[in-house]
Design a protein around this motif. Structure first.
Motif, mmCIF file in Angstrom:
data_model
loop_
_atom_site.group_PDB
_atom_site.id
_atom_site.type_symbol
_atom_site.label_atom_id
_atom_site.label_comp_id
_atom_site.label_asym_id
_atom_site.label_seq_id
_atom_site.Cartn_x
_atom_site.Cartn_y
_atom_site.Cartn_z
ATOM 1 N N LEU A 1 71.211 49.444 123.547
ATOM 2 C CA LEU A 1 71.429 49.978 124.887
ATOM 3 C C LEU A 1 71.325 48.865 125.936
ATOM 4 C CD1 LEU A 1 69.447 53.342 124.661
ATOM 5 C CD2 LEU A 1 71.698 52.733 123.745
ATOM 6 N N ASP A 2 71.869 49.151 127.106
ATOM 7 C CA ASP A 2 71.911 48.143 128.166
ATOM 8 C C ASP A 2 70.665 48.128 129.042
ATOM 9 O OD1 ASP A 2 74.781 47.162 127.875
ATOM 10 O OD2 ASP A 2 75.081 49.316 128.044
ATOM 11 N N HIS A 3 70.056 49.288 129.208
ATOM 12 C CA HIS A 3 68.896 49.411 130.099
ATOM 13 C C HIS A 3 67.937 50.441 129.536
ATOM 14 C CE1 HIS A 3 70.896 47.394 133.629
ATOM 15 N NE2 HIS A 3 71.961 47.867 133.026
ATOM 16 N N ALA A 4 66.695 50.404 130.058
ATOM 17 C CA ALA A 4 65.719 51.442 129.743
ATOM 18 C C ALA A 4 64.961 51.817 131.008
ATOM 19 C CB ALA A 4 64.747 50.974 128.664
ATOM 20 N N ILE A 5 65.042 53.085 131.371
ATOM 21 C CA ILE A 5 64.242 53.652 132.454
ATOM 22 C C ILE A 5 63.100 54.391 131.768
ATOM 23 C CG2 ILE A 5 64.204 55.307 134.367
ATOM 24 C CD1 ILE A 5 67.245 54.770 134.673
ATOM 25 N N THR A 6 61.856 53.983 132.028
ATOM 26 C CA THR A 6 60.715 54.442 131.248
ATOM 27 C C THR A 6 59.520 54.711 132.148
ATOM 28 O OG1 THR A 6 59.810 52.216 130.938
ATOM 29 C CG2 THR A 6 61.471 52.952 129.343
ATOM 30 N N THR A 7 58.454 55.233 131.558
ATOM 31 C CA THR A 7 57.158 55.275 132.231
ATOM 32 C C THR A 7 56.497 53.906 132.078
ATOM 33 O OG1 THR A 7 56.859 57.640 131.860
ATOM 34 C CG2 THR A 7 54.863 56.341 132.214
#
Length: 228
Positions: free
Chosen positions: A138-144
């Motif tokens: 994947l290109d990005h990760a939006i996470t906690t």
């Protein structure tokens, strides 16, 4: 909440994927903590305390973020960044073999072949969700986001907000607003907590949805898929 960037190119299309029970067959957080605890078996004795904390959350006596922080405190707080990284790599080695839905892999590959940017949007902590994102290409990760001491030891805390429900909506909106122009986007999730994002997407896809999301999907014309 954290967002990692691998490419600076402005995308025309983005596909966002939830992680737990969307890409994976089941939730990841408790299995990850138990995987890490194998290195310190004495902490297995804390499982009854963890179950009590889960019961308090189910009874709405504590928040989701507070529960996540408490679970860190019980099982892996104080571990070094190197230890957490090694545990995450080993855990995801195993899960990539048996717990990732083939339908998710096919959908990710479809978007990659189409030239779309593919982004993970999950409430899972950054220290293992970003490894999932890398392994999945994947290109990005939006996470906690996680919190660390100056000595690079994990704290029993959440950085900012837990990336769940309205907080995930806000995180995705911040991500989109940081682009030169708003792209077409798809969103994939199994859970009704992501309904606002599914509804806002140009293509909202309910993946093996829970009962509430299945009902909402039918009422609002969302696509429903079964990835097994």
């Amino acid at each position: 909440m954290q967002s990692t960037l691998q490419s600076s190119a402005a995308p025309a299309r983005i596909a966002f994927f939830d992680l737990d029970r969307t890409i994976t067959r089941s939730g990841t957080y408790t299995p990850f903590l138990l995987h890490c605890t194998r290195s310190n078996p004495g902490r297995y004795s804390r499982i009854p305390v963890a179950l009590a904390a889960m019961a308090a959350y189910a009874a709405k006596r504590t928040s989701r973020a507070a529960l996540k922080a408490r679970m860190l405190d019980l099982f892996i707080a104080g571990a070094t960044r190197a230890e957490i990284s090694a545990w995450a790599e080993d855990f995801i080695d195993r899960w990539m073999q048996i717990q990732v839905r083939p339908g998710a892999l096919a959908a990710i590959e479809h978007h990659r072949q189409a030239g779309d940017q593919v982004v993970l949007a999950t409430a899972s902590f950054d220290f293992y969700a970003q490894v999932f994102a890398t392994r999945l290409g994947l290109d990005h990760a939006i996470t906690t986001g996680s919190v660390w001491t100056e000595a690079d030891r994990l704290c029993a805390a959440v950085e900012g907000e837990n990336c769940y429900g309205p907080a995930k909506v806000a995180a995705v909106e911040r991500y989109l607003s940081g682009l030169p122009s708003r792209p077409w986007f798809a969103f994939y999730s199994d859970h009704h907590s992501d309904f606002d994002l599914l509804k806002a997407a140009d293509e909202g896809v309910a993946v093996n949805p829970n009962a509430k999301l299945r009902r909402l999907a039918g009422e609002h014309g969302l696509q429903v898929v079964d990835w097994g």
